[in-house]
Scaffold this motif. Structure first.
Motif, PDB file in Angstrom:
ATOM      1  N   LEU A 123       0.816  -1.213  -0.048  1.00 37.56           N
ATOM      2  CA  LEU A 123       0.062  -0.166  -0.071  1.00 37.56           C
ATOM      3  C   LEU A 123       1.018   1.113   0.030  1.00 37.56           C
ATOM      4  O   LEU A 123       0.802   2.268  -0.606  1.00 37.56           O
ATOM      5  CB  LEU A 123      -1.004   0.024   1.282  1.00 37.56           C
ATOM      6  N   ILE A 124       1.975   1.167   0.823  1.00 38.27           N
ATOM      7  CA  ILE A 124       2.943   2.377   0.794  1.00 38.27           C
ATOM      8  C   ILE A 124       3.540   2.452  -0.653  1.00 38.27           C
ATOM      9  O   ILE A 124       3.420   3.553  -1.221  1.00 38.27           O
ATOM     10  CB  ILE A 124       4.003   2.113   1.727  1.00 38.27           C
ATOM     11  N   ASP A 125       3.911   1.379  -1.220  1.00 41.54           N
ATOM     12  CA  ASP A 125       4.481   1.501  -2.647  1.00 41.54           C
ATOM     13  C   ASP A 125       3.520   1.959  -3.705  1.00 41.54           C
ATOM     14  O   ASP A 125       4.000   2.916  -4.468  1.00 41.54           O
ATOM     15  CB  ASP A 125       4.827  -0.043  -2.840  1.00 41.54           C
ATOM     16  N   LYS A 126       2.418   1.592  -3.486  1.00 44.22           N
ATOM     17  CA  LYS A 126       1.251   2.014  -4.402  1.00 44.22           C
ATOM     18  C   LYS A 126       1.310   3.641  -4.316  1.00 44.22           C
ATOM     19  O   LYS A 126       0.950   4.418  -5.141  1.00 44.22           O
ATOM     20  CB  LYS A 126       0.069   1.225  -4.321  1.00 44.22           C
ATOM     21  N   ALA A 127       0.877   4.048  -2.916  1.00 46.30           N
ATOM     22  CA  ALA A 127       0.551   5.190  -2.787  1.00 46.30           C
ATOM     23  C   ALA A 127       1.847   6.308  -3.208  1.00 46.30           C
ATOM     24  O   ALA A 127       1.562   7.341  -3.760  1.00 46.30           O
ATOM     25  CB  ALA A 127       0.515   5.589  -1.371  1.00 46.30           C
ATOM     26  N   GLU A 128       3.265   5.866  -3.209  1.00 43.43           N
ATOM     27  CA  GLU A 128       4.385   6.605  -3.770  1.00 43.43           C
ATOM     28  C   GLU A 128       4.152   6.364  -5.208  1.00 43.43           C
ATOM     29  O   GLU A 128       4.665   7.749  -5.669  1.00 43.43           O
ATOM     30  CB  GLU A 128       5.474   6.118  -2.764  1.00 43.43           C
ATOM     31  N   GLY A 185       3.698   9.855  -7.761  1.00 43.28           N
ATOM     32  CA  GLY A 185       5.002  10.072  -8.673  1.00 43.28           C
ATOM     33  C   GLY A 185       4.333  10.027 -10.096  1.00 43.28           C
ATOM     34  O   GLY A 185       4.657  10.938 -10.892  1.00 43.28           O
ATOM     35  N   LYS A 186       3.317   9.381 -10.337  1.00 45.63           N
ATOM     36  CA  LYS A 186       2.709   9.360 -11.903  1.00 45.63           C
ATOM     37  C   LYS A 186       2.260  10.768 -12.048  1.00 45.63           C
ATOM     38  O   LYS A 186       2.180  11.243 -13.095  1.00 45.63           O
ATOM     39  CB  LYS A 186       1.523   8.297 -11.534  1.00 45.63           C
ATOM     40  N   ALA A 187       1.628  11.596 -10.989  1.00 46.67           N
ATOM     41  CA  ALA A 187       0.706  12.791 -11.271  1.00 46.67           C
ATOM     42  C   ALA A 187       2.200  13.622 -11.653  1.00 46.67           C
ATOM     43  O   ALA A 187       1.802  14.781 -12.215  1.00 46.67           O
ATOM     44  CB  ALA A 187       0.258  13.187  -9.898  1.00 46.67           C
ATOM     45  N   ARG A 188       3.272  13.518 -11.256  1.00 49.13           N
ATOM     46  CA  ARG A 188       4.465  14.214 -11.587  1.00 49.13           C
ATOM     47  C   ARG A 188       5.366  13.737 -12.521  1.00 49.13           C
ATOM     48  O   ARG A 188       6.509  14.262 -12.687  1.00 49.13           O
ATOM     49  CB  ARG A 188       4.957  14.676 -10.148  1.00 49.13           C
ATOM     50  N   LYS A 189       4.947  12.861 -13.106  1.00 50.14           N
ATOM     51  CA  LYS A 189       5.876  12.162 -14.101  1.00 50.14           C
ATOM     52  C   LYS A 189       7.148  11.597 -13.581  1.00 50.14           C
ATOM     53  O   LYS A 189       8.091  11.779 -14.195  1.00 50.14           O
ATOM     54  CB  LYS A 189       5.988  12.750 -15.387  1.00 50.14           C
ATOM     55  N   ARG A 190       6.968  11.322 -12.130  1.00 52.41           N
ATOM     56  CA  ARG A 190       8.295  10.500 -11.497  1.00 52.41           C
ATOM     57  C   ARG A 190       8.123   9.072 -11.301  1.00 52.41           C
ATOM     58  O   ARG A 190       6.867   8.916 -11.233  1.00 52.41           O
ATOM     59  CB  ARG A 190       8.635  11.353 -10.559  1.00 52.41           C
ATOM     60  N   PRO A 191       9.079   8.166 -10.983  1.00 48.89           N
ATOM     61  CA  PRO A 191       8.593   6.847 -10.753  1.00 48.89           C
ATOM     62  C   PRO A 191       7.947   6.860  -9.343  1.00 48.89           C
ATOM     63  O   PRO A 191       7.224   5.930  -9.141  1.00 48.89           O
ATOM     64  CB  PRO A 191      10.416   6.359 -10.387  1.00 48.89           C
ATOM     65  N   ARG A 192       8.200   7.638  -8.271  1.00 49.20           N
ATOM     66  CA  ARG A 192       7.610   7.532  -7.192  1.00 49.20           C
ATOM     67  C   ARG A 192       7.938   8.858  -6.349  1.00 49.20           C
ATOM     68  O   ARG A 192       8.832   9.573  -6.572  1.00 49.20           O
ATOM     69  CB  ARG A 192       7.921   6.416  -6.201  1.00 49.20           C
ATOM     70  N   VAL A 193       7.061   9.339  -5.469  1.00 51.86           N
ATOM     71  CA  VAL A 193       7.359  10.294  -4.513  1.00 51.86           C
ATOM     72  C   VAL A 193       7.408   9.680  -3.097  1.00 51.86           C
ATOM     73  O   VAL A 193       6.420   9.343  -2.516  1.00 51.86           O
ATOM     74  CB  VAL A 193       6.289  11.559  -4.569  1.00 51.86           C
ATOM     75  N   LYS A 194       8.457   9.677  -2.600  1.00 50.43           N
ATOM     76  CA  LYS A 194       8.776   8.872  -1.611  1.00 50.43           C
ATOM     77  C   LYS A 194       8.053   9.527  -0.183  1.00 50.43           C
ATOM     78  O   LYS A 194       8.183  10.748  -0.062  1.00 50.43           O
ATOM     79  CB  LYS A 194      10.318   8.583  -1.100  1.00 50.43           C
ATOM     80  N   LEU A 237       2.513   5.166   7.813  1.00 54.22           N
ATOM     81  CA  LEU A 237       1.590   4.313   8.406  1.00 54.22           C
ATOM     82  C   LEU A 237       0.190   4.680   7.742  1.00 54.22           C
ATOM     83  O   LEU A 237      -0.749   3.827   7.805  1.00 54.22           O
ATOM     84  CB  LEU A 237       1.525   4.603   9.902  1.00 54.22           C
ATOM     85  N   SER A 238       0.180   6.011   7.752  1.00 54.89           N
ATOM     86  CA  SER A 238      -1.229   6.641   7.013  1.00 54.89           C
ATOM     87  C   SER A 238      -1.536   5.743   5.857  1.00 54.89           C
ATOM     88  O   SER A 238      -2.601   5.505   5.629  1.00 54.89           O
ATOM     89  CB  SER A 238      -1.159   7.855   6.679  1.00 54.89           C
ATOM     90  N   ALA A 239      -0.321   5.644   4.817  1.00 52.37           N
ATOM     91  CA  ALA A 239      -0.605   5.194   3.560  1.00 52.37           C
ATOM     92  C   ALA A 239      -0.870   3.604   3.652  1.00 52.37           C
ATOM     93  O   ALA A 239      -1.872   2.869   2.941  1.00 52.37           O
ATOM     94  CB  ALA A 239       0.396   5.384   2.593  1.00 52.37           C
ATOM     95  N   ALA A 240      -0.158   2.974   4.645  1.00 52.10           N
ATOM     96  CA  ALA A 240      -0.430   1.422   4.876  1.00 52.10           C
ATOM     97  C   ALA A 240      -1.968   1.232   5.383  1.00 52.10           C
ATOM     98  O   ALA A 240      -2.406   0.084   5.078  1.00 52.10           O
ATOM     99  CB  ALA A 240       0.585   0.970   5.994  1.00 52.10           C
ATOM    100  N   ARG A 241      -2.630   2.115   5.993  1.00 52.37           N
ATOM    101  CA  ARG A 241      -3.915   1.894   6.526  1.00 52.37           C
ATOM    102  C   ARG A 241      -4.825   2.604   5.618  1.00 52.37           C
ATOM    103  O   ARG A 241      -6.159   2.366   5.860  1.00 52.37           O
ATOM    104  CB  ARG A 241      -4.063   2.590   7.862  1.00 52.37           C
TER     105      ARG A 241
END
Length: 558
Positions: A526-531, A535-544, A552-556
């Motif tokens: 879930l963290i991975d997908k959120a990052e 990132g997709k919105a900014r044309k980046r691989p991810r935003v960490k 924890l918020s992303a994981a929940r």
């Protein structure tokens, strides 16, 4: 047309396993494997089958005809290896010891750490019938230095983590993120609930220069800087002074070159990577126009690998400068180059350094200066770093072939406001586990942790940098892990391991009580997908995410 291995090579030897004609060397069975900076394809033996391309986890193999101009030097780098290391061809023998085929359905193993060494060990264990593995990681994110150490502009190297995700679907594997061994669970508790524990905790403490001024404001370890720009939560709040026009990097291994490259890279190019947002913002305001990299020994002993050196010549907007006087003063280099016993990698280092020294600067806006045979003797400044005092060295070779840098007495001073020290790493002690403070590793024999008397500690094993010291690249950990797992499985199959004295359920109770916010593989997903979505919105691989609460918020799913 043969295939060629390129800069991104991770050395995990997946390509070796599938090659039908044994044309990729050194193999894990050859003495040079753990020392090699990359693998090589023999152009005379390669049959163009392409099996290695499909197997490579980091997309580091291309057909010679498909190479970009800047990749063409790798043709010679591959072929020259075999000129000095001729090998025969033939089918690979992948036979495993017969005891590897035993039933391990009762075997429970804990792995501490979640970097490449840990995941390679887990993968190797789970290739055997019935093994159960619990992996423990202090952070809420896995993959160790693949996430927090590999430079953002090396995305192919990071791709090795994709192969580790295959364990997510294995019911025999459980990942415990946010669990610190020694705090949330003890070494003794792990041994009580498992047959064996493998420590794969890396070597993340820094070696010191032990010179005056080392701790002045403006003098930092490379570890801090690398972790900061990679978004490691323990370092996200660090502050670096980029207001001066020159930075000095002490050390010339791959980490030193990563640091130099990040300081000089175009922020717009970095904005297409997974660099941490706070680092990108700070680097956009940087005034640094020159980075000087200091190596205490000569060009033949440089710590960097040839692929990393080659990449510097194509860094946009940056002139690569090698001090010609440093190369001219290196009398040892010519003797090494002329010696038939010198490795192809060392000869290539000398060739590339000489070529850079003879190349006229193109007048770019930024400069990366590589110095050799110089050591810092003092970091100068009253309240912060203002300069570095250097001494020129000469080389002495002992009877074992080891080169020592000796000061000549000639000194100079370089003005700078930022010093980054990249002079090596050492491990940290683990509570309840023997530690060799002189070497900075957990003492071991074949991966079996040994006590002060040299006898093995029953059920305690080690792999990765904490086993062998900070050497090799990511894939080197695969062979290292395989050797350790071989020792563990052999010990189990011959009755040398003690059965757990507590049921597996006791571990669950400990986690629930002491680490209630711990995550499993699904939480990380879930963290991975959120990052990646950010990132997709900014044309980046991810935003960490760079803090625990956001993760924890992303994981929940908040």
């Amino acid at each position: 047309m043969p295939f060629v291995i390129l800069q991104a090579c991770c050395n995990d030897a997946s390509c070796v396993d599938v090659c039908p004609v044994n044309c990729i060397h050194p193999t894990p069975d050859e003495p040079d494997f753990m020392k090699a900076e990359m693998l090589h394809i023999d152009p005379q033996t390669c049959i163009d089958c392409g099996a290695c391309v499909e197997a490579c986890p980091v997309e580091a193999i291309k057909a010679e005809e498909d190479l970009e101009p800047e990749e063409e030097p790798f043709i010679d780098l591959n072929s020259e290896y075999f000129e000095l290391n001729p090998v025969g061809s033939g089918l690979l023998d992948n036979a495993r010891p017969l005891w590897r085929k035993a039933d391990f359905s009762r075997l429970r193993v804990a792995i501490v750490g979640s970097g490449p060494a840990a995941f390679y060990a887990a993968t190797e264990l789970l290739s055997c019938k019935g093994v159960t593995v619990n992996m423990f990681e202090r952070l809420l994110t896995p993959y160790g230095l693949v996430r927090s150490g590999v430079a953002p502009d090396h995305p192919h190297t990071k791709a090795v983590a994709d192969s580790f995700r295959l364990l997510e679907r294995r019911k025999e594997f459980r990942l415990h993120l946010g669990v610190e061994v020694g705090t949330d669970v003890t070494h003794e508790e792990l041994l009580a609930t498992h047959h064996a524990v493998i420590y794969a905790v890396g070597a993340l403490a820094d070696r010191r220069l032990d010179i005056p001024g080392e701790d002045l404001p403006g003098s930092h370890t490379a570890t801090e800087f690398v972790a900061w720009y990679n978004g490691h939560p323990d370092y996200a709040d660090r502050v670096f002074d980029f207001s001066h026009d020159r930075a000095v990097v002490v050390g010339n291994g791959n980490v030193a070159l990563d640091v130099a490259r990040m300081l000089l890279s175009d922020p717009e190019a970095l904005d297409r990577t997974d660099i941490a947002d706070h680092a990108l913002s700070a680097l956009r305001e940087s005034k640094i126009r020159e980075v000087t990299v200091l190596g205490r020994r000569g060009v033949g002993q440089a710590g960097y690998t040839n692929p990393e050196m080659l990449a510097l010549a194509h860094l946009p907007g940056v002139d690569l400068i090698v001090d010609a006087s440093d190369v001219a003063a290196d009398e040892v280099a010519q003797a090494l180059y002329d010696s038939p016993e010198t490795s192809s990698a060392t000869k290539a280092k000398i060739t590339y350094a000489r070529a850079a020294a003879e190349t006229e600067p193109a007048g770019q806006d930024k400069r990366l200066v590589l110095r050799y045979l110089v050591s810092p003797t003092q970091i100068c400044g009253s309240d912060a770093v203002e300069a570095v005092e250097l001494t020129r060295n000469t080389l002495r070779r002992d009877d074992r072939g080891t080169f020592t840098a000796l000061p000549t007495g000639d000194t100079e001073t370089i003005d700078t406001g930022l010093v980054l020290r990249a002079v090596g790493y050492r491990g940290r002690p683990v509570a309840g586990v023997p530690f060799d403070d002189a070497r900075g590793v957990i003492p071991n024999a074949g991966g079996r942790v040994t006590a002060d008397d040299g006898e093995p500690e029953t059920g305690v094993y080690v792999t990765g940098w904490i086993k062998r010291g900070p050497s090799g690249v990511i894939g080197s950990n695969k062979k290292c892990a395989t050797d350790t797992v071989d020792s563990l499985l052999h010990d189990y199959s011959t009755g040398k391991l003690t059965d757990p004295v507590a049921p597996a359920e006791d571990l669950d109770a400990i986690m629930l009580e002491r680490a209630p916010d711990s995550l499993d593989f699904s939480g990380w997903t879930l963290i991975d997908k959120a990052e990646k979505a950010a990132g997709k919105a900014r044309k980046r691989p991810r935003v960490k995410f760079v803090d625990r609460l956001s993760m924890l918020s992303a994981a929940r799913g908040d």
